[in-house]
Scaffold this active site. Structure first.
Site, PDB file in Angstrom:
ATOM      1  NE  ARG A 153      -3.028  -2.749   0.354  1.00 26.62           N
ATOM      2  CZ  ARG A 153      -2.940  -3.802   0.459  1.00 26.62           C
ATOM      3  NH1 ARG A 153      -1.614  -3.937  -0.377  1.00 26.62           N
ATOM      4  NH2 ARG A 153      -4.257  -4.970   0.441  1.00 26.62           N
ATOM      5  NE  ARG A 189       0.798   1.046   5.161  1.00 27.91           N
ATOM      6  CZ  ARG A 189      -0.440   0.178   5.082  1.00 27.91           C
ATOM      7  NH1 ARG A 189      -0.217  -1.035   4.859  1.00 27.91           N
ATOM      8  NH2 ARG A 189      -1.453   1.029   5.014  1.00 27.91           N
ATOM      9  CG  ASP A 216      -6.934  -1.097  10.076  1.00 30.45           C
ATOM     10  OD1 ASP A 216      -5.976  -2.040  10.462  1.00 30.45           O
ATOM     11  OD2 ASP A 216      -6.803  -0.838   9.138  1.00 30.45           O
TER      12      ASP A 216
END
Length: 805
Positions: A347, A357, A496
């Site tokens: 991702r 990230r 999440d």
């Protein structure tokens, strides 16, 4: 409206209208050098990390959107008119400007024509290289000689870190400058500093960080290395001063760097000219070597063919021909290719993920491995080994596995330093449990049973066999059980936005644990470890009992319990009284009894299904500030708050095939198949050839609109549901099981499948219109019993005829 079409022969999606409702992108390159390019040549490039290796700029969420990128401007020097080889950034009237963008497997090609000039521009990253190539061929289709200027343009970052480049302007503007040497623009960052760059992007003395933008096939008539000079005051990329007036040979010092190289050419009627632009993170010596490689421009043709051969060989391991062309396009090319792209970049970098990230999410990556398992099992093995080495010795997984991961020496969420460095201070309940379905798929696909006993280090200390790693993953859940003897939800449990905590319990994770017991028992039995079999069977029975007593409500499974013992996902709740994940996983895990499986999936169809897929829960959550249900922050039926979250759709399709419901499985698949929206792309907005993260659902005024393209676990779950569920190709330890589950109006279909180095050409006949069931299998002219084709009976080439019934 329709903006393009699928070209199955060339494995391309061809955009015929460039004014797509969102940037429709493609991926070029590898983990060492990545590039994203849109259907209008927007996008960015990076070395190794989208967070810290960005070399050219892209502005997210901006107007004009999808800019800047990789631009080639074309100017008629006699009348002053100019345009671009891609429709944007100049954006000529589409009544006069004709263009097509061919997105292929790791390349994109733009064929455009304006005012009698055709341009054919190819973008790609050569296989196993760390730079990119833009080849453009310009042809004079008019009846008079033409004098043209072609100018290639990129806007460099002044820092490899995307965030620093965007906001730390009191520093980054004053560390970058450019040079023009040997037909190249060279950018230097921190030129006086030694030792903070790699061998390719620092100079021969080890100084600075360098990038280059070069031109092969023509001498540069003019250049610019300063963005503000190139664009000009109060202008933009559609009308740069240096295109209107010609480049001015201005270099950057204390502003923004760019690369602009102008070639002046003349073309007789019918004549063509080819140029190549090259971009990468190399200092002058390395750049010159790359430039020399392209003195003969024909090398581009061989490199493109090498790319196609590489990718098509992977995709051709599994090809299908069914009555549904949209399914064929996705299985044969785009869903498969998306699985590889998501596997490669997790991702980390897209037009929504801005590249910050700096690592691999544990659960994301272990799931992504499943999508490529049947296409490249050894590549899957490499990544699986990495993720096993990112398992902590307590059995849990590191939430984020850094790109520079060091097995045996990593900090963990138990250490404050790990949370401070990664932003992930807590364990997730599901991370290590994804190892079970992924690992068993690898061993069955490859036949590499010895992998079970391979010794792999843990992330922080110690080492153990793969078998030991699995046992510790189970123990991680056993050490974190709640009052109902179900696993704790911890910081998250795949969802999440669901924070059930250290004492709250997750039905979803309970079903994952049930599957883990099944996989572990199967492996332990094959190893002859009776003690472990008995241990796991006892625990499985206990978990089955608690699920039946605490999680089943008449016709559905609950989602879990909060730390205060409040039920989440109860049929009596006002909000979110049914959730998709536990219903599907009750079937996938084998924990649901047959009658429960049917009831639960029927309830999903009744309460959650829409014409664009099944919502993740419903009604949307409307509880102010609820500390557990963080999805209430989102608008109704958006993302986790009742949106059509795409990843669970694959679980739903697979679950329906497991109970033999081929009609409904295929109905669900058609609802979420991007290709089925190709005729109505304005509704979906994102690409009609790849899955997105979610679709806005029934309470949205933009019901059906998709978001967060390309990098999503949806690619993997849907691919598995197609390959193993609908097409029914299921590897086993001793061979290949084929047991399709299809719509009852499919009378015949075929597959090509490579399995352990053997090729199978499979013809499936369904004369009685059944959804599931095998009447006979004939292998190379000889009938075989059952649904399993034993490996020892397979030749190098095999003809298989299956009759359903």
């Amino acid at each position: 409206m329709k903006y393009g079409y699928f070209d199955a022969e060339h494995k391309e999606y061809v955009i015929t209208r460039p004014d797509t409702p969102a940037p429709w992108a493609n991926y070029l390159g590898s983990p060492e050098y990545g590039a994203i390019i849109s259907g209008n040549a927007g996008g960015y490039s990076f070395v190794k990390s989208g967070a810290n290796g960005r070399i050219i700029r892209y502005r997210f969420n901006s107007v004009m959107n999808d800019q800047p990128g990789r631009y080639i401007y074309i100017k008629d020097r006699e009348n002053g008119d100019y345009w671009s080889a891609s429709w944007q950034p100049v954006g000529k009237d589409l009544d006069k400007y004709r263009t097509e963008c061919h997105h292929g497997t790791a390349y994109s090609r733009f064929v455009s024509e304006y005012d009698g000039i055709e341009s054919d521009t190819l973008y790609y990253v050569p296989l196993n290289k760390t730079y990119e190539v833009w080849k453009t061929k310009v042809t004079n289709k008019s009846d008079k000689p033409r004098k043209l200027s072609l100018t290639g343009y990129v806007e460099f970052t002044n820092s490899g870190n995307y965030e620093q480049d965007s906001v730390n302007l009191q520093y980054t503007l004053f560390v970058s400058k450019t040079y023009f040497r040997n037909n190249m623009i060279l950018q230097a960052i921190n030129e006086n500093i030694k030792g903070h760059a790699g061998p390719d992007d620092s100079d021969e003395e080890g100084r600075g960080i360098w990038r280059f933008f070069g031109l092969a096939g023509s001498e540069a008539a003019a250049y610019d290395g300063d963005r503000d000079t190139f664009v000009g005051k109060y202008r933009d990329y559609s009308n740069p001063r240096s295109i209107e007036n010609g480049c001015s040979n201005t270099l950057n010092f204390n502003t923004n760097s760019c690369g602009a190289l102008q070639a002046d050419i003349e073309l007789a009627p019918g004549e063509s000219k080819e140029l190549v632009y090259l971009l990468g993170a190399y200092a002058e010596k390395g750049a010159k070597e790359i430039m020399a490689h392209y003195q003969d421009l024909s090398v581009v043709d061989s490199e493109l063919e090498e790319l196609k051969t590489f990718w098509h060989a992977k995709l051709n391991r599994f090809q299908v021909q069914t009555p549904d062309d949209n399914l064929n396009h996705m299985v044969n090319t785009w869903n498969a290719y998306q699985c590889f792209i998501t596997f490669i970049w997790s991702r980390a970098a897209s037009f929504q993920y801005c590249g910050l990230r700096n690592g691999l999410g544990y659960r994301d990556t272990v799931q992504d491995i499943q999508g490529i398992m049947h296409l490249d099992p050894e590549l899957a093995r490499e990544r699986l080994t990495l993720m096993l080495s990112a398992q902590v010795n307590n059995g849990g997984g590191l939430p984020l596995v850094k790109f520079d991961h060091r097995p045996g020496f990593e900090k963990t969420p138990d250490d404050p330093e790990y949370g401070a460095e990664t932003g992930h201070p807590a364990y997730r309940a599901d991370d290590a449990l994804w190892l079970f379905p992924t690992l068993i798929r690898y061993v069955k696909e490859s036949g590499n049973w010895a992998y079970i006993d391979e010794v792999i280090p843990y992330a922080n200390k110690e080492e153990g066999t793969v078998y030991d790693h699995l046992k510790r993953a189970i123990q991680f859940s056993l050490d974190r059980m709640g009052a109902h003897n179900m696993p704790a939800g911890l910081h998250a449990d795949w969802n999440d936005c669901l924070r059930l905590g250290a004492k709250g319990e997750s039905t979803f994770v309970a079903f994952q644990l049930y599957m883990a017991y099944n996989v572990f028992i199967e492996i332990a039995e094959r190893k002859g470890n009776k003690e472990d079999v008995a241990w796991a069977e006892k625990l499985r029975e206990e978990l089955s009992r608690t699920l039946q007593e605490n999680a089943w409500e008449d016709d559905q499974f609950i989602r879990g319990f909060t730390e205060e013992n409040e039920v989440i996902g109860s049929r009596t709740n006002v909000d979110a009284n049914i959730w998709l994940e536990p219903q599907t996983w009750s079937v996938l895990s084998g924990a649901a009894r047959p009658e429960q499986a049917k009831l639960a999936l029927d309830k999903v169809y009744e309460k959650l299904n829409t014409k664009y897929g099944a919502m993740v829960c419903y009604p949307p959550i409307n509880r102010d500030g609820h500390p557990v249900l963080l999805m209430s922050l989102f608008n109704p039926t958006t993302k986790e708050n009742g949106g059509i979250f795409s990843q669970p759709q694959g679980w739903l399709v697979l679950a329906e095939t497991m109970i033999g419901n081929g009609n409904r499985a295929f109905e669900y698949y058609k609802e979420i198949n991007p290709a089925s929206m190709n005729e109505d792309a304005d509704v979906r907005a994102i690409e009609p050839y790849v899955h997105g993260q979610f679709i806005e659902a029934v309470d949205s005024p933009f019901y059906g609109r998709g978001h967060v393209h390309w990098l999503t676990g949806t690619a993997s779950t849907v691919m598995v549901s197609l390959a193993e569920g609908i097409m029914g190709v299921q590897p086993e330890f001793d061979g290949l099981r084929i047991d399709p589950c299809v719509p009852d109006n499919w009378t015949e279909f075929s597959m090509v499948r490579e399995f352990r180095g053997k090729n199978l050409n499979v013809q499936v006949k369904n004369p009685n219109g059944v959804q599931k069931g095998i009447a006979s299998i004939v292998l190379n002219g000889t009938p075989i019993e059952g649904k399993l084709i034993p490996e020892q009976l397979l030749k190098a080439e095999n003809d298989v005829v299956i009759t359903m019934g």
